[in-house]
Design a protein around this motif. Structure first.
Motif: not given
Length: 159
Positions: A69-73, A88-90, A118-119, A145-146
């Motif tokens: 999740d951190v890397t994706s962020m 993060t929503n999913n 959404l991204l 979700f942005k």
């Protein structure tokens, strides 16, 4: 942090958010470091230590999930407009292999679609063996979700 020469440098806002995220207490506790960060891509790594393993002395699944999740962020932050943030929503992940204490894990995230609100991203985790060969240990699909959000980072508080 390193930035790819093929893409524009990160904005000051993206750099500020990225530094705040990577310097957060939990990320520091886990020992994650940024290898490469560009808009829509990020590679991070950590070494499995006693602090982040489980009873079988392998990397704890929760750490794998959170570091994906951190890397994706970090890949996401580099695409955001100033004053924008993402939540993060999913998150859907599969762990395929254990990683022993002392081994290194690399996480790679790529943005697969960057829409108006959404991204979507895909993240993979690899353990690195002694010869440098990579073996896939986990994959994840994430959506974020942005939104507009004023953030107070540690750097801003210290200034």
């Amino acid at each position: 942090m390193t930035y790819s020469a093929q893409s524009a440098p990160l904005s000051a806002y993206s750099q500020l958010l990225s530094e705040a995220l990577i310097n957060h207490n939990y990320q520091q506790f886990c020992g994650i470091e940024v290898v490469t960060q560009t808009p829509e891509y990020c590679k991070t790594r950590l070494t499995v230590t006693e602090q982040i393993d489980n009873l079988s002395q392998t990397l704890h699944g929760g750490v794998i999930y959170s570091m994906m999740d951190v890397t994706s962020m970090l890949a996401t932050i580099a695409t955001l407009d100033d004053g924008e943030y993402a939540i993060t929503n999913n998150f859907s992940a599969n762990i395929m292999s254990a990683t022993k204490r002392g081994e290194t894990v690399e996480f790679e995230a790529r943005i697969t679609r960057n829409g108006r609100n959404l991204l979507f991203s895909h993240c993979e985790a690899y353990k690195i063996n002694a010869s440098g060969a990579r073996s896939l240990i986990a994959t994840a699909q994430l959506s974020k979700f942005k939104r507009r959000q004023a953030l107070t980072t540690t750097a801003e508080v210290a200034a």
